[in-house]
Design a protein around this motif. Sequence first.
Motif, PDB file in Angstrom:
ATOM      1  N   ILE A  90      -4.233   9.750  14.044  1.00 30.08           N
ATOM      2  CA  ILE A  90      -4.942   8.561  13.618  1.00 30.08           C
ATOM      3  C   ILE A  90      -5.766   8.900  12.391  1.00 30.08           C
ATOM      4  CG2 ILE A  90      -6.907   8.997  15.162  1.00 30.08           C
ATOM      5  CD1 ILE A  90      -7.148   5.925  15.444  1.00 30.08           C
ATOM      6  N   SER A  91      -5.790   7.966  11.460  1.00 27.54           N
ATOM      7  CA  SER A  91      -6.580   8.109  10.237  1.00 27.54           C
ATOM      8  C   SER A  91      -7.373   6.816  10.045  1.00 27.54           C
ATOM      9  CB  SER A  91      -5.660   8.357   9.032  1.00 27.54           C
ATOM     10  OG  SER A  91      -6.392   8.362   7.825  1.00 27.54           O
TER      11      SER A  91
ATOM     12  N   TYR B 276      -5.843   8.833   0.744  1.00 27.53           N
ATOM     13  CA  TYR B 276      -4.718   8.017   0.291  1.00 27.53           C
ATOM     14  C   TYR B 276      -4.932   7.679  -1.185  1.00 27.53           C
ATOM     15  CZ  TYR B 276      -3.522   7.313   5.222  1.00 27.53           C
ATOM     16  OH  TYR B 276      -3.169   7.502   6.530  1.00 27.53           O
ATOM     17  N   ILE B 277      -3.889   7.886  -1.978  1.00 25.91           N
ATOM     18  CA  ILE B 277      -3.981   7.647  -3.418  1.00 25.91           C
ATOM     19  C   ILE B 277      -2.822   6.740  -3.823  1.00 25.91           C
ATOM     20  CG2 ILE B 277      -4.016   8.701  -5.716  1.00 25.91           C
ATOM     21  CD1 ILE B 277      -4.812  11.340  -4.288  1.00 25.91           C
TER      22      ILE B 277
ATOM     23  N   THR C 296     -10.971   5.763  -0.033  1.00 23.17           N
ATOM     24  CA  THR C 296     -10.280   7.049  -0.128  1.00 23.17           C
ATOM     25  C   THR C 296     -10.600   7.979   1.042  1.00 23.17           C
ATOM     26  OG1 THR C 296     -10.315   6.890  -2.532  1.00 23.17           O
ATOM     27  CG2 THR C 296      -9.891   9.057  -1.610  1.00 23.17           C
ATOM     28  N   TRP C 297     -11.807   7.888   1.584  1.00 23.96           N
ATOM     29  CA  TRP C 297     -12.263   8.844   2.597  1.00 23.96           C
ATOM     30  C   TRP C 297     -11.909   8.357   3.990  1.00 23.96           C
ATOM     31  CZ3 TRP C 297     -14.597  13.464   1.287  1.00 23.96           C
ATOM     32  CH2 TRP C 297     -14.937  13.600  -0.057  1.00 23.96           C
ATOM     33  N   ASN C 298     -11.182   9.194   4.730  1.00 25.48           N
ATOM     34  CA  ASN C 298     -10.747   8.826   6.073  1.00 25.48           C
ATOM     35  C   ASN C 298     -10.803  10.021   7.011  1.00 25.48           C
ATOM     36  OD1 ASN C 298      -9.280   5.985   5.541  1.00 25.48           O
ATOM     37  ND2 ASN C 298      -8.805   7.383   3.862  1.00 25.48           N
ATOM     38  N   ALA C 299     -11.370   9.810   8.197  1.00 26.57           N
ATOM     39  CA  ALA C 299     -11.333  10.834   9.234  1.00 26.57           C
ATOM     40  C   ALA C 299      -9.903  10.940   9.757  1.00 26.57           C
ATOM     41  CB  ALA C 299     -12.296  10.477  10.355  1.00 26.57           C
TER      42      ALA C 299
ATOM     43  N   GLU D 261       0.845  -1.190   0.000  1.00 28.99           N
ATOM     44  CA  GLU D 261       0.000   0.000   0.000  1.00 28.99           C
ATOM     45  C   GLU D 261       0.885   1.246   0.000  1.00 28.99           C
ATOM     46  OE1 GLU D 261      -3.224   0.420  -0.285  1.00 28.99           O
ATOM     47  OE2 GLU D 261      -3.665  -1.714  -0.412  1.00 28.99           O
ATOM     48  N   ASP D 262       1.856   1.314  -0.930  1.00 31.82           N
ATOM     49  CA  ASP D 262       2.622   2.550  -1.104  1.00 31.82           C
ATOM     50  C   ASP D 262       1.659   3.619  -1.611  1.00 31.82           C
ATOM     51  OD1 ASP D 262       4.920   1.219  -0.381  1.00 31.82           O
ATOM     52  OD2 ASP D 262       5.525   0.807  -2.431  1.00 31.82           O
TER      53      ASP D 262
END
Length: 236
Positions: free
Chosen positions: A193-194, A234-235, A199-202, A36-37
């Motif tokens: 913390i994420s 994250y992309i 793609t969507w993360n608090a 997960e780079d």
Amino acid sequence: MKFLIKIFILFSFFSVFAQDIKKDSVVVKVDSLYREDQFYFNFSYGNLQKIPKDLNQIKFSPAISVGFLRDFPLNKNRTFALAIGLGYAATTYNHNLYQYKSVDVSGNETREYEILSEDIFYQKNKQSLHYLEIPFEIRWRNSTFASHKFWRIYTGFKVSYLFFDKYKFVNDIQTIVIKNNPDFNKLHYGCYISAGWTTWNAYVYYGLNSIFKSAKIDGQDIKMNTLNIGLQFYIL
């Protein structure tokens, strides 16, 4: 004879089918070595903590961060991993903390700090901070090599180096600009913390040390730190 021909054709079909499965299994084995780079980007609100009395944030104080993380899986299913990265972060605080330069009796230049009262008019009073950051993450996700849609919880520790800062005050009488203020801490660090889906993360970050190193108001040290709340993307 016809029966034997049918049997031969049937076995040939199964042989080809088995070869396809074998090829597919090899592909799975190779592709399962994914990492997960990721490039990351977050946008958050910078909320100052441990503020001096009567200090208020005005308008919105935005913070952004962008960079790249290298993934190091820890288990066979690659659901647990460590990651380390390098990035850039910038925060702008809009508040009523006034800064100006003064010269003491020895001719040394110092910076003074005051809280602006509500009856003082000004168009702009903001502080911008620019950092190089090194995040270190402990990662959990239920992803597979075949799908990038998954739940994740990434938590970590981040060290940031302040390489440029700028304060600007503007009213009808004067404009004050202070750059690279030595009263700021050059090194800043904190935990974050994420967590989220695909793609969507608090995103939540809490700074563990003060933004200022030696600034004072009325002889009292300014020990403000920051709490950032927003979204992280994250992309791959």
